[in-house]
Design a protein around this motif. Structure first.
Motif, PDB file in Angstrom:
ATOM      1  N   ILE A 123       1.274  -1.345   1.480  1.00  0.00           N
ATOM      2  CA  ILE A 123      -0.112  -1.467   1.936  1.00  0.00           C
ATOM      3  C   ILE A 123      -0.946  -0.223   1.678  1.00  0.00           C
ATOM      4  O   ILE A 123      -2.167  -0.276   1.779  1.00  0.00           O
ATOM      5  CB  ILE A 123      -0.200  -1.877   3.422  1.00  0.00           C
ATOM      6  CG1 ILE A 123       0.559  -0.903   4.320  1.00  0.00           C
ATOM      7  CG2 ILE A 123       0.348  -3.283   3.625  1.00  0.00           C
ATOM      8  CD1 ILE A 123       0.456  -1.264   5.796  1.00  0.00           C
TER       9      ILE A 123
ATOM     10  N   GLU B  31       4.670  -2.429   4.965  1.00  0.00           N
ATOM     11  CA  GLU B  31       4.893  -3.301   6.108  1.00  0.00           C
ATOM     12  C   GLU B  31       6.138  -4.091   5.743  1.00  0.00           C
ATOM     13  O   GLU B  31       6.121  -4.812   4.745  1.00  0.00           O
ATOM     14  CB  GLU B  31       3.683  -4.213   6.279  1.00  0.00           C
ATOM     15  CG  GLU B  31       3.612  -4.910   7.599  1.00  0.00           C
ATOM     16  CD  GLU B  31       2.255  -5.594   7.750  1.00  0.00           C
ATOM     17  OE1 GLU B  31       1.419  -5.088   8.511  1.00  0.00           O
ATOM     18  OE2 GLU B  31       2.045  -6.608   7.064  1.00  0.00           O
TER      19      GLU B  31
ATOM     20  N   LYS C 264       5.773  -5.468   2.031  1.00  0.00           N
ATOM     21  CA  LYS C 264       4.530  -5.388   1.272  1.00  0.00           C
ATOM     22  C   LYS C 264       4.026  -3.951   1.333  1.00  0.00           C
ATOM     23  O   LYS C 264       3.941  -3.355   2.400  1.00  0.00           O
ATOM     24  CB  LYS C 264       3.514  -6.327   1.922  1.00  0.00           C
ATOM     25  CG  LYS C 264       2.265  -6.521   1.110  1.00  0.00           C
ATOM     26  CD  LYS C 264       1.438  -7.609   1.797  1.00  0.00           C
ATOM     27  CE  LYS C 264       0.002  -7.648   1.350  1.00  0.00           C
ATOM     28  NZ  LYS C 264      -0.413  -7.235   0.093  1.00  0.00           N
TER      29      LYS C 264
ATOM     30  N   ASN D  90      -7.741   3.309  -2.075  1.00  0.00           N
ATOM     31  CA  ASN D  90      -9.174   3.093  -1.789  1.00  0.00           C
ATOM     32  C   ASN D  90     -10.034   4.237  -2.316  1.00  0.00           C
ATOM     33  O   ASN D  90     -10.964   4.681  -1.653  1.00  0.00           O
ATOM     34  CB  ASN D  90      -9.410   2.936  -0.282  1.00  0.00           C
ATOM     35  CG  ASN D  90      -8.623   1.791   0.305  1.00  0.00           C
ATOM     36  OD1 ASN D  90      -8.452   0.761  -0.330  1.00  0.00           O
ATOM     37  ND2 ASN D  90      -8.117   1.968   1.516  1.00  0.00           N
TER      38      ASN D  90
ATOM     39  N   PRO E 173      -6.147   4.814   5.035  1.00  0.00           N
ATOM     40  CA  PRO E 173      -6.005   4.367   6.418  1.00  0.00           C
ATOM     41  C   PRO E 173      -4.576   4.623   6.868  1.00  0.00           C
ATOM     42  O   PRO E 173      -3.646   4.439   6.093  1.00  0.00           O
ATOM     43  CB  PRO E 173      -6.262   2.855   6.309  1.00  0.00           C
ATOM     44  CG  PRO E 173      -5.838   2.490   4.911  1.00  0.00           C
ATOM     45  CD  PRO E 173      -5.773   3.758   4.074  1.00  0.00           C
ATOM     46  N   ASN E 174      -4.375   5.090   8.057  1.00  0.00           N
ATOM     47  CA  ASN E 174      -3.009   5.195   8.639  1.00  0.00           C
ATOM     48  C   ASN E 174      -2.041   6.034   7.828  1.00  0.00           C
ATOM     49  O   ASN E 174      -0.844   5.783   7.834  1.00  0.00           O
ATOM     50  CB  ASN E 174      -2.407   3.800   8.829  1.00  0.00           C
ATOM     51  CG  ASN E 174      -3.319   2.881   9.594  1.00  0.00           C
ATOM     52  OD1 ASN E 174      -3.775   3.231  10.680  1.00  0.00           O
ATOM     53  ND2 ASN E 174      -3.619   1.722   9.032  1.00  0.00           N
TER      54      ASN E 174
ATOM     55  N   PHE F 246      -5.240   1.953  -6.767  1.00  0.00           N
ATOM     56  CA  PHE F 246      -6.050   0.893  -6.165  1.00  0.00           C
ATOM     57  C   PHE F 246      -5.863   0.878  -4.645  1.00  0.00           C
ATOM     58  O   PHE F 246      -6.814   0.704  -3.889  1.00  0.00           O
ATOM     59  CB  PHE F 246      -5.626  -0.440  -6.790  1.00  0.00           C
ATOM     60  CG  PHE F 246      -6.375  -1.636  -6.294  1.00  0.00           C
ATOM     61  CD1 PHE F 246      -7.676  -1.880  -6.711  1.00  0.00           C
ATOM     62  CD2 PHE F 246      -5.777  -2.539  -5.431  1.00  0.00           C
ATOM     63  CE1 PHE F 246      -8.371  -2.992  -6.256  1.00  0.00           C
ATOM     64  CE2 PHE F 246      -6.459  -3.650  -4.978  1.00  0.00           C
ATOM     65  CZ  PHE F 246      -7.759  -3.872  -5.389  1.00  0.00           C
TER      66      PHE F 246
END
Lengths: 250, 543
Positions: free
Chosen positions: B294, B217, B292, B454, B541-542, B451
């Motif tokens: 993500i 992001e 950042k 996930n 995710p995404n 990490f």
């Protein structure tokens, strides 16, 4: 005896929660959601009581958007008989949840309600207690052992600081589950198929007459502050000097 | 203990773009013919999309064939591809090259393939496909005649030593008239099928690349929605095949990734470190100022193209998508071809289900149909570009230009591939590479990266990274190649730990992001990747 179990759809425990860029909430876009792990334990306990012949019917209830039906299907795949969704796209806070559950309890008339002690998203740990108070029922919170003594009372062992407390509760009662109560079973594939055919009723939250207006306002969601690395000190004198002048604690 | 079984018309192993497209097409065909076809999709990830990782610039050609009204139906393709940039990097500089025609992206979309799969799964369920994430197909089942009759899901609740734990659940048999294997690159069941049915006897070996991706992001001022950048050159040497992508999409998201051809020679090379180092290039790094990271993940891709397409059918089943290998490498896209292969497989199966006269259980019509589609022409045209990189970057770029602009893919020759694991040189013939330390802002170490994927595997289960011969780890991998798995694994699964008695290979299987690189690159093919308990692995995710 009928048992009602409440299940919440929450962010999956493997997912690293992250605040939205504007800090308004946790970012849940396309993030994996699952049944709150403490609620899984509640579901497992209800099924075990049914398998032991103590409970005659088990019902799961979830409150939230339509995706919560998946959570209910998971509960039914584990072995719960039927599901109820109290449908609401608005935020429901603990008090509203307790009141909505109360309205479901009044309709369903269970003798026992089992809920997770808290949800891993907001960690409120309030619903079970508030529900018991609203209903005027006994409560056994943080349960790590549940035994029914006939149909009038039950023994609940609960985890407290420094040990296990054993309570004798009069029925009807609300139990909130702690981690060590049981280990939930794996869902079997054929049971997922069967769960699709189990009854699932949808009630609109607005039709229950319960006021679900939020009482709490979220000001900001942020990451925890980054912990700064420590430094090695050469000797005791330097340590004392730092404690006195930098940390200002002595 | 006996397994329960269920019967379907078609069982599909893998809920990626090819598997889901096959499922959807089967149901669509059944619906229009008024015929009930039962279709089941198994997916080892905890949910559909959770193991999917791609750039991704998606060419919507197949999607439009599957759902002409996909935009109306809400498919998550929101960012039209904007300007293309193709850069050649030296350590300090970036030279803008003409974008090769295959890499023009007009009409394409920058998106998350994981989210597209989530959407496809919703469409499939609408059509009454049974979609079961969280269940890994662990075993191919055969009937007495040796015909594939389905798959079995893995047992759940086994203990580390392979015995049954207190929550043990036996796996289940799923029987089908046809089983479609859509496992993605280097499928673990597909691998056993290659051997059993000798599916590679008339094709080149498959070759692979390892793609490592980060999702960032970024500061709104650094975001150029729709911008597409590809690079080649630094930090890789000219003998190593690879390059990067950087896509600006959605709301301040940037997908950045790096692919290294797994035929690399130097056992000291670390694709992960190359990716980290790449981000520090002056033409790249400023995008991430104040941003950042993500998400993180990695996945091997099939890069062999046309000459590596194996025999696609066998009695009782077939291969679709990247487990067969339909990626168009010069175009660096495989979603549209994967989907097309799944749809074509579905059409061939549907035809064979209609044909009650024939007793054949091998649907050879799949390959015949595929040869008549645009997919076949597309892959055939570009077949010589990837192998030309054997000569090094500059000769290959020169050849690729000639092949593309002058020969236009019609060269009378076809270059061959060599298997990736044969490429590694002994450590003593190579120089160790010196990678800079991570700064924790732009560059990171492996553990903080994993990490962000996930990743989780249920504790106490048998290790799913199996060694055929335990002693090979030290005698060959460590002594001759200096333990390359510790470097090529992008998730820190493999570690050589010094102990009093000498080094020992420690396998941290709980970190595994299911990229399959170890299964591909291990020099003696001693590492065998098998499916862990269903639901394990990354939760992207995404991505």
């Amino acid at each position: 005896m009928k048992i009602l179990v409440a299940v919440k759809r929450a962010i999956d425990y493997n997912v690293k929660a992250r605040p939205k860029a504007d800090g308004s909430d946790v970012d849940l876009a396309n993030v994996k959601m699952s049944m709150n792990p403490f609620d899984e334990i509640a579901v497992e306990e209800a099924i075990r009581l049914q398998e032991a012949g103590v409970a005659s019917e088990t019902v799961a209830v979830s409150i939230g958007p339509k995706q919560c039906q998946e959570t209910l299907r998971t509960a039914m795949a584990m072995g719960i008989d039927r599901g109820i969704l109290v449908s609401s796209d608005d935020e429901v806070q603990p008090l509203a949840v307790a009141k909505l559950l109360k309205s479901v309890v009044e309709k369903e008339q269970p003798e026992l309600v089992i809920v997770g002690k808290q949800a891993i998203d907001d960690d409120s740990n309030q619903v079970g207690q508030m529900l018991a108070a609203l209903l005027g029922w006994s409560q056994g919170t943080f349960a790590c052992g549940v035994e029914l003594d006939g149909s009038e009372s039950l023994t609940v062992r609960r985890e407290i600081d420094g040990g296990i407390q054993t309570l004798d509760l009069k029925m009807p009662a609300v139990i909130t589950t702690d981690l060590r109560l049981n280990e939930p079973r794996y869902v079997k594939l054929p049971n997922i198929m069967k769960a699709k055919k189990k009854p699932l009723d949808v009630i609109e939250a607005g039709e229950t007459g319960v006021d679900i207006k939020p009482r709490l306002v979220t000001l900001k969601v942020t990451e925890p502050p980054v912990r700064e690395g420590g430094v090695k000190v050469e000797d005791v004198n330097e340590l004392i000097e730092k404690l006195r002048n930098e940390a200002k604690v002595i | 203990m006996e397994r329960e079984s269920m019967q379907f018309d078609v069982v599909i192993v893998g809920g990626g773009p090819s598997g889901l497209s096959a499922a959807i097409r089967l149901k669509q065909l059944g619906l229009s013919a008024g015929k009930e076809i039962s279709v089941c999709v198994l997916e080892k990830a905890s949910e559909i999309g959770a193991h999917i990782l791609s750039g991704a610039v998606i060419e919507p050609r197949s999607l439009s064939e599957l759902f002409p009204n996909w935009a109306e139906l809400g498919a998550p393709l929101h960012t039209p591809a904007g300007k293309d940039r193709f850069l050649y990097l030296t350590k300090k500089r970036a030279l803008r090259l003409p974008t090769p025609p295959q890499m023009h992206n007009k009409g394409n979309f920058i998106a998350s393939l994981g989210n597209l799969c989530r959407w496809l799964a919703e469409q499939a369920e609408e059509l009454e496909v049974e979609v079961y994430p969280g269940f890994a197909a662990a075993e191919v089942l055969y009937d007495a005649q040796g015909v594939v009759k389905g798959v079995a899901t893995g047992d759940m609740g086994l203990l580390e030593d392979g015995t049954e734990g207190p929550n043990f659940e036996r796996g289940m048999e799923l029987h089908a008239k046809q089983t479609i294997f859509a496992e993605g690159a280097r499928g673990s069941l597909t691998k056993t099928l290659f051997e059993r049915f000798d599916l590679r006897s008339e094709s080149d070996p498959q070759v692979f690349g390892l793609g490592i991706k980060e999702l960032w992001e970024v500061e709104p001022s650094n975001h150029k929605k729709g911008q597409i950048t590809h690079t080649t050159g630094w930090p890789l040497d000219t003998k190593t095949y690879g390059g990067s992508w950087m896509y600006h999409f959605d709301d301040n998201l940037v997908s950045i990734g790096f692919v290294v051809g797994l035929n690399y020679r130097n056992p000291y090379l670390s694709p992960f470190e190359e990716m980290q180092r790449f981000k520090t290039h002056p033409a790249i790094s400023s995008v991430f100022d104040g941003g950042k990271r993500i998400a993180y993940g990695a996945r091997a891709i099939s890069a062999g193209g046309f000459q590596s397409i194996p025999k696609l059918t066998f009695p009782g089943g077939m291969l679709v998508g990247d487990t067969a290998g339909f990626l168009n490498l010069p175009k660096i896209k495989g979603t549209h071809t994967a989907m097309k292969s799944g749809m074509t497989a579905a059409e061939a199966i549907f035809e064979s289900l209609e044909d009650t006269q024939s007793i054949s259980n091998e649907v050879t019509g799949y390959r015949q149909r595929l040869e008549g589609t645009w997919l076949w022409d597309e892959l055939k045209k570009v077949r010589n570009i990837k192998p030309s990189f054997h000569w090094g970057l500059f000769p290959a770029m020169a050849y690729s230009a000639i092949d593309t602009y002058i020969l236009r893919g019609r060269a009378p020759w076809t270059f061959a591939h060599k298997a990736d694991h044969e490429g590694l040189l002994p450590a003593e013939r190579c120089k160790p590479l010196d990678y800079p330390k991570p700064d924790g802002k732009l560059t990171f170490d492996k553990l903080s990266s994993v990490f962000l994927s996930n990743t989780n595997h249920e504790e106490g289960q048998p290790c799913h990274l199996t060694l055929k011969e335990a002693s090979v780890a030290i005698d060959t991998n460590y002594k001759i190649f200096d333990g390359p798995e510790a470097r090529y694994c992008p998730a820190g699964v493999y570690e050589y730990v010094e102990e009093g008695s000498g080094p020992r290979l420690q396998i941290n299987s709980q970190n595994c992001v299911h990229c399959k690189t170890c299964d591909i690159k291990d020099p003696t093919q001693n590492i065998n990747w098998v499916t862990p308990e269903g639901g394990g692995g990354p939760n992207y995710p995404n991505m």
